[in-house]
Design an enzyme around this catalytic site. Sequence first.
Site, mmCIF file in Angstrom:
data_model
loop_
_atom_site.group_PDB
_atom_site.id
_atom_site.type_symbol
_atom_site.label_atom_id
_atom_site.label_comp_id
_atom_site.label_asym_id
_atom_site.label_seq_id
_atom_site.Cartn_x
_atom_site.Cartn_y
_atom_site.Cartn_z
ATOM 1 N N GLY A 234 0.816 -1.203 0.000
ATOM 2 C CA GLY A 234 0.000 0.000 0.000
ATOM 3 C C GLY A 234 0.850 1.252 0.000
ATOM 4 N N CYS A 262 5.692 -5.658 1.495
ATOM 5 C CA CYS A 262 5.912 -4.236 1.232
ATOM 6 C C CYS A 262 5.417 -3.383 2.410
ATOM 7 C CB CYS A 262 5.262 -3.840 -0.088
ATOM 8 S SG CYS A 262 5.901 -2.283 -0.749
ATOM 9 N N HIS A 352 8.006 -7.739 -3.773
ATOM 10 C CA HIS A 352 6.717 -8.274 -4.217
ATOM 11 C C HIS A 352 6.886 -9.657 -4.837
ATOM 12 C CE1 HIS A 352 3.977 -4.672 -3.912
ATOM 13 N NE2 HIS A 352 5.167 -4.134 -3.689
ATOM 14 N N GLU A 354 4.696 -11.750 -5.627
ATOM 15 C CA GLU A 354 3.681 -12.059 -6.648
ATOM 16 C C GLU A 354 4.172 -11.664 -8.044
ATOM 17 O OE1 GLU A 354 3.072 -7.791 -5.899
ATOM 18 O OE2 GLU A 354 3.527 -9.530 -4.653
#
Length: 380
Positions: A234, A262, A352, A354
Amino acid sequence: MKTLGGYGSALLVLEDGRIFPGRSFGAVGQTFGEGVFFTGMTGYQEALTDPSYHRQVVVMTAPHVGNTGINDEDSESRRIWVAGYVVREPARIPSNWRSRRGLGEELARSGVVGIAGVDTRAITRHLRERGAMRVGIASGAALTGPGALIERVRAQPPMAGADLTAEVTTAETRTVPAAPRTREFLVAAVDLGIKTSITRELAERGAAVRVVPATVTIDEILELAPDGVFLSNGPGDPATAEHAVTLTRALLDRRIPVFGICFGHQILARALGFRTYKLAYGHRGVNQPVLDRASGRVEVTAHNHGFAVAAPVGEIVPTPFGRVEVSHVCLNDDVVEGLRCLDVPAFGVQYHPEAAAGPHDAAHLFDRFVSLLGTGGGRA
């Protein structure tokens, strides 16, 4: 040209007085935000729709942007979040079998003011040497003299101290079902600006993901009885996220498995007692080398952060929730990139895994989280 979006002259100004003239790209008007640069050669659609870029003007270091257009599959959230967009040469005609429209057209219809035809290498070098700073872009009727624009830039709030979670979090709880024919777990994902790829990675591993607002309370989490809790990425300064920190401490008290990515990693760090700080210009791109200190393996990873965790590398640190160690470090600048709790089922990484739009070196971290599900105080 209509496919680009935007017409005529535009101006990019930095708060230190540096000026870059160019041409309008995307929507016409004016915009302000923190100027940052993205070093990936690919992944512009994923970056544009990453909520972590909220209130930031993104400078693309790759000279050609928009070659594959915009499709309807790769967005990471419901909208474009960048405050402004800076490119050197946008593609005139996108070419990809999934493309539905051009990048400039998408920016224009989303109201995102951009600028093209500027020396993005010079801007990037300037930000690397001087640090991330407030910037402004103006075009059309908003295009005035640079002096007035610089004054408006300097009147903008800085990113340090910015509390932006409420502006990006979901308003209502939603569920992403687990993939068929998998052992099903339940993960409560606290939406601090979550990306779609994260919920997809969890679902593919058998976790039904209940995405909950950032305002969720510990009682509401316990009512869901999850096998684990995920703290999402975020925007903004983690030092402002007191509610999320308090929630995380309650989760750790109950030994509910926690995984943070993050911004979520920074929240976990603060809950453990570590402080966070603002980096000079941050890490943003898909090509950052990170060392896994346990295995010695170097992974090329995707990043988007302007803040970092202050923790000693090579030490086991006592905290109110047991022992903690730094698990990962960035090989470019030794920034802490991961924490691992040794006495409670919790860990976090700054980058990250992903990996939208890549690389996928760190996807195994989702497997690590799944291995913790059900081992703590959730449904167990």
